[in-house]
Every structure is written in C-alpha cells, then in structure tokens.
Design a protein around this motif. Sequence first.
Motif: not given
Length: 922
Positions: A572-598
């Motif tokens: 099937v047709a898929i997106s071939l662009a790297a898409t995410f909420e763009a960073t900028d000078a005011r928000h320069p970092l990528h936040l990733n959320s995830g799980r703890l082991r326990d």
Amino acid sequence: MTALRQVRSICCYCGVGCGVVIAHDGARITEVSGDIDHPANAGRLCSKGSTLHLTTLATTRALHPELRAERDLPRTRVGWGEALEHAAGRFAAIIKEHGPDAVAFYVSGQLLTEDYYVFNKLARALVGTNNIDSNSRLCMSSAVSAYKRTLGADAPPCCYEDIDLAGCILIAGSNTAYAHPVLFRRVQDAKAARPELKLIVIDPRKTDTAAAADLHLQIEPGSDCVLFAAMLHVLIWDGLIDGRFIAAHTTGFEALRDAVRELTPAAAARLCGVRAEDIVTAAHWFGESPAALSLWCQGLNQSHHGSDNAAALIHLHLATGQIAKPGAGPFSLTGQPNAMGGREVGAMANLLGGHRDSEDPVDRAEMAALWGIPALPGTPGKSAVEMFEALRQGKIKAVWIACTNPAQSLPDQAGVREALAAAEFVVLQEAYNDTETAGYADLLLPAATWGEKEGTVSNSERRISRVRAALAPPGQARADWLIVRDFALCLGQHLGRADARRLFSFASVAEVFREHVATTVGRDLDIGAMSHELLEAQGPQQWPMPAGSASGRLRLFEDKQFATPDGRARFVAISLAATFEATDARHPLHLNSGRLRDQWHGMSRTGKVAQLMNHAELPGVTMHPADLERRGIRAGELVRVSSRRANVVLPARASIEQKPGHVFVAMHWGARRLSHAGVNELIAPALDPYSKQPELKHAAVSISRVDLPWRGLLLRQANGAQLSKPAAGPAAEQALAWDVALSGLLADFAYASLTLSGRDSPLLCLHLAAAEQPKAELLAAIAAAAGMDRTPLQYDDIRLGIHKRALIEDGRLSGIMLFGETAAGDWLKAAMLAGQAAEPLRRWLFAPMASIPNAPPSRGRIVCNCHDVAVDQINAAIASGCDSLAGLRNELQCGSGCGACLPELSRLLPEACAAPRQKVTA
C-alpha cells in the motif's frame, strides 16, 4: 492454620498473557507464581506479575455504588438498584432528547472478552450508537489498521514459537525488555541457543533491549517509514526480494517499488540520523535470513502515521516472502492483557464482532441478524480522542467509562479534564476509587478486578485463555459484564425496548462467551469449536479453531491465501517523509515517552507496591549530559519541560544513553502522584488518519532550570508487626492510606511527587518544591494527612521558615517532616529503610547538615526486586572479580527470580557491552 488453595488464571498486565497460579486462604491472595503448564510463559513471570498478590489492598478499592446528586456535592453511598435506575434514567433522557449519539462508552483492554461483548451489545443493539471505543485505541489500533490494509484482516500471523525458530529478529519501537519481559527472555534464550541469530533493534533510545542487539539503529523520531522504505530499496537493488512470492500472492508492488526507487540508504540516513551502511546491513540480515521475524509495539503505533509505520514494516515481509512460515512474519505485541479480545468482539468505534466493520452495510446486517434486531447504527462512532473532544464541545452529553483512566492516559490532558468537567453525566465503572478520573465521576460503580473475575482473554499470539476467580469481589463490587447486563435491562425499560430482556438474558459468563463464539463462525477468527468447557478441559487455544478442530492454528496464511477479496496481500502507499512535531528555536528538543521496567500504565495497581518503585522511585526527565551542561543544569535540579501546549516541572537526570537533542519522560506518572498530569500534558492530540490512534510518543519541547528555593520532604513508615515475607498486609495498607490522603494536596505546589520505597514495611516519600514558603494551613494539612500533626519532637525557626517534625514509635523513627530545609533527608531515609534504632539518630534529627556520623550508606537503585539487590552491591561484586551472570546469581542471587533484571545485569557486566557502563544520575 488454614490450608492454601490454588487457582490457575492469567496475569492482568501486558499482552504476553502469562499463566499464573494464585494461592489464597479463602480470605486473601497470599502468593502468585508462574503457571508452568501455560504455553505463553511456561512458569516465568516478570517483576510486575510476580508481585500481583501485593496489589490486593483494600484501602483504595471501590466497594459500594456512590452517586453525586449535584456536580458540586460529594458522592454518597447508594444501593445497586438506585444506582442503575438513576444511570438508566439519565441516559434515557439524553437519548430521547438528543439522540443515541449523545452518549458514549469508553472501555478498556483490561476487560475480559465477555465484559467487552456485553458492552458492545449494549451500545450497538440497545442504545443504537457506534460511540463505543476502547483505550486499546491508544496502543494497538495502528497495528490493526496496518494488518487490515496489507493482509486483509486484523490477524497477527505469528506465534511465540517463531522466536525460537527465527534467524533474524527485528524489534522496532519496543523496549521489549521492559514492556514484555517474559517474551524478551525468550528472545535472549533464542540468542543464547543460536548465537548466529541476528538481533536488530530500532529505537531512538539506548534501552536495555537495544543493548542486547547486534545492530541498534538509533533513529530520529518519525523516520520509521523512511527507514523501512530504504531497507526495501536495498532489498530490491541487491536482489534479495522473492519475486515468485510477490507475483503469485501480492498486489501493488510495482507502485511501491517506483516510490522507493530514489530513496537510497544515503538519502534515508540523513533523515533517519543513522549510518547508511547500517541501513544496508539491516536489510541484508533481514533479506538473507532463512526466517525473519519482526516485533513491534507503541514506538511504531503511537504516531500520527502509525498505520503507515506498521504497513512499511509488513512490506519487508511481503517483499521477501518472510511470512506464514516457521520463524517468520510481522508480529505486533499487544500492550494490554485483552486488547486482542476487544478487537475480536468489536468493542471499538469502527469494529463489530467477528472482525466486522461498523461502516460496512453487509457486516452491519450480519450482526443485526445474529442479534435479532432490525438494524445496527450506520453513523460512524467517535474514537477515543474524538469522543472526549465531542464531550468537551457538548455534542456528547454523557459518557460511561469502564476500567480505564482517561484523566491520566489520553493526550492533551487539559482538554480531557475540561471535557469531563463539562459532561452532563459521567459514570465510572472501576475497581479503584483513587484514580485521576474518579474525581470526575457522578456515579462510581464498584467493579471486580484481578483475582475476582471469570471469563477469557486473548493474548498477542491469538491464544484464548481462561481467567478464573480465586476470591469473591469485596464489598458490593460486581463483575463488569453483570453490571452492564443489569444496566441494559434498566435502560431497556426506560427506552420502552421490549426486546431488552431477550438481548440481555445472560445467566452466566459462559453464556456470554457462547454467544460471542457464534458471531465468529465463518470468519477469519472462527472459534466455533471453543467454549469455556473446552478451555477448561484442554487448556488455552489459539484462533482460528472452527467446529470440528482438535486444536487452534499456530500460524495464519500458511496456504498463502490472505484475507482480501482476491486472496492476495497488498503493498500500500505509505508516507515517505520523516514527519513529527517540528522543533524550533523555542522548542529545540525531541521528547520521547515510554515505560519503566516495573510499572504499568497509570500505576493504579503497580503504584501501590513499594518494591516496584525501587528501580525507578522518582519521576524525571532524562537528558544527555551535554544537553544539561549546555543549559547550565545539573542532574537532580528541577527543570521546566515546555511544549506548545503546556509545561511541567520534573527533576533532571543525566544519561549518556540518551541521544543528544532528545529527552525522555516515563508515561506512568500522573496527577495522582505529581503536582501535574505528567507527560501527556505536553503531547498534542494528533491522530493517525487510518487508525485514529493518537500520537503519544513525541513532542517538541524546551528545557530550562526552574527556581523553586523552598523545599519540603516528608518520610512516613508504618512500624509494627513485620510479615515473614512481602504481602498485602497492615503496613502496606497504612502506607497507602497516607498516600491517598496526601495525593489531593499535590496540586498546590509547583512541584510535588509522591512515591513509595522499601519492601515489607513501605516508606512513603513526599518531595515538595515551591517559589516561596507555602501557607501554614497547607503544611498543617500535609502533616495531618500523614499522621504527623501531633508529634512531641519538633523544631521551628519562624524567621527562616523552617519547620521540622519527628515521630518515634517502638524505638524506631517512623516519620520525619523537613519543611524549609531538607539536607538531612537522604541519610534519614536510608536509616529508616535500614530499620536503624532511633536513639542514635535523635540528636541529629533536625540537624542542618547531611554528613552524620555512622549514617547508613545509600544502597543505590534496586536492580533485582525479587532478592532486593542494589546497583552498588552489583558493582562491588563485579569490581571484586565476579564477571558473569552465573557468578552474580551465585553471589547475590540477583537474576535468579523473575529475570526482569537480567538485561540490566548484562549491561552492568563489562564484557557484555562495547563501552563501560554509564550510570544514570538523578
């Protein structure tokens, strides 16, 4: 002494579906062990499953129906009859005035299949709305969509045995070592048995899963599709595709081939942030393997292009013919114990029972005929995020929430709270009365929970298992399916539906299952041979299992006939662009959320067990040391994490395992244990266009130090009779009672965190920070909530704003309150955890310094929860010459229990990692 009885059931956490043996004395559950006869786990349990008996606390259980007469009044206890009549009256009035789509049902992947089934029938057949959705929308709906788009049905084609037979395992977007520990141990066993097996891990973070990989592709957020498409480019260019399979069993390949023609590894590497040669290596290992297996989870699914992510991965299997054979195939790992069961019965807005589509008129007609009603509603239902937005806008007037906690788990938490506050009527069907959502409930209905329920669940490999009750529900709590059945009967009377009694005539949970089975006959998940009786006699079974079958099917599509009209799988047709909420000078970092082991999900269960917090006791935002240094921030300092929607305050942590420019925050912490709603405050409610699954993994953020000079610390421990081994006893109940009382005061601080520590006698820890000294009334309320308001030992310095209290009971320090000056907190905490006598501590209790003679040293983070082994003990053993897992087991016993700590132990051993272990600091 009462003899213990044993009941076989299923763990209530992740989708691995581990069998458990529950030991009980007729009054309480005393122990849990792995069921050696269950094929999903063969006796193994993780740290969460092995401590399930410690979660059976009474303090926070919902025990009686509670009704709020008016929104601003507290709920009061009522009987079941009054509760259900009131709910039926409110729902009926709204339906009559505004139509059936003015009400909605939001249910859970933790419900049993039978619970799900009755909810689905209530919404569709009685109310007449498709506004029923599950919190599985948040975890697995993109996998569902991808399977349907490519293979024609929501049908994971693999089984756990394939892990043992694979030549290459690709894990994408999953920290399997934490999220599915028992399954990851199977991966480790396969690697140990066959060192030639190649393990590829794709993850922006260097997790314990990634540390075990032969190749870790540490990609940028949102670049999964690009990476998989570049791998497909390599497979095509280097002649590693299976042309015969493609020609005979698929469609759409030529269009996809043309789309990826120019996506070279070099071009993809720039977008993905990895080396081009590593993309080539991954493609070759996958394409040259005699059997390639992929495992994926939330890292792919929780994205606004999650369906494309999973479809792009499935394309690799279709292009190489690596599907429908031993050891090969695309295998999605479900996050909840019965997310699969909910998909099977159709308890999602776009699904009907038996893998039918609610938007397909033929499928609707089939279900209507099976239920004996004229028709099912055709108006599309609202998915989870859409449902709460409609509630906020007033388009939905009433919502029934069951076994889930949207006031912690959905994105855009400010909007969710606004929606719940705006609703005309909120029903919460829940086992616990202290979740973030409970405060919004106009009607709270007490439900049975793990250890008290009867029914079935389906795990990630399509295996249906019996869930059995060890004890009756406490108080007036009832089984979920029974609550819904009785509500449906009441609602039917209010709506004048004479057929309601026929539709909901279920006398037992086995009857519900039989009706569910009938809806699957002739479908891809046909379980016509199954019944509760068969599962009791023959044990867990995989679907499909049509009538006349001796057993279920291990793998799907082995005849190469896929569940599409022409029998061919689809590229099937898929997106071939790297898409995410763009960073900028005011928000320069990528936040990733995830799980703890326990921890698991919103911690409504695991957060009650002190030893499950010992591995990661405090919340925090983890960053690369260079990112902290660039901002002049030291590890342990409080920082403000800001997105385009909100900001939260958390302690900073430093770890070289975090990619520069990226930060990580665990998903579990919410307003029940923080002064804010946690990471989901920061994340936008962006939806995948196919699956309607929300983006929950990523946001663009900034980090800055926050100046909060006033600090407070409260430590409280219940002294008294100690149990011979950990159990849900009086000390844990007392700690939880203080915990609940304090949780309502957290929001008054710029930063607050409420945690537990220790084991048999939990230590409650409250950390506070504010820009200025809080009002005396607030500090007094905290002292009273923890039973520290009448202590004989106290010190006050009004000029400096310092207030300290100490409580000594049975010769031990059982409580310390340090407000305005907390320097001695760490060593006092260590002393309390060590059970040190109070007399040597007395002269130092209110000392303004932390360097105290003979203070017990901190042991560091607990790595092995089963045997209470800390990281400092492990490092000392390694330094003294213990250089293997076997040696650590012999010397310290770590790794010899549930095994959840084995990946971390491997990382701590010098020979197990390419570079010296870099510790996380907080």
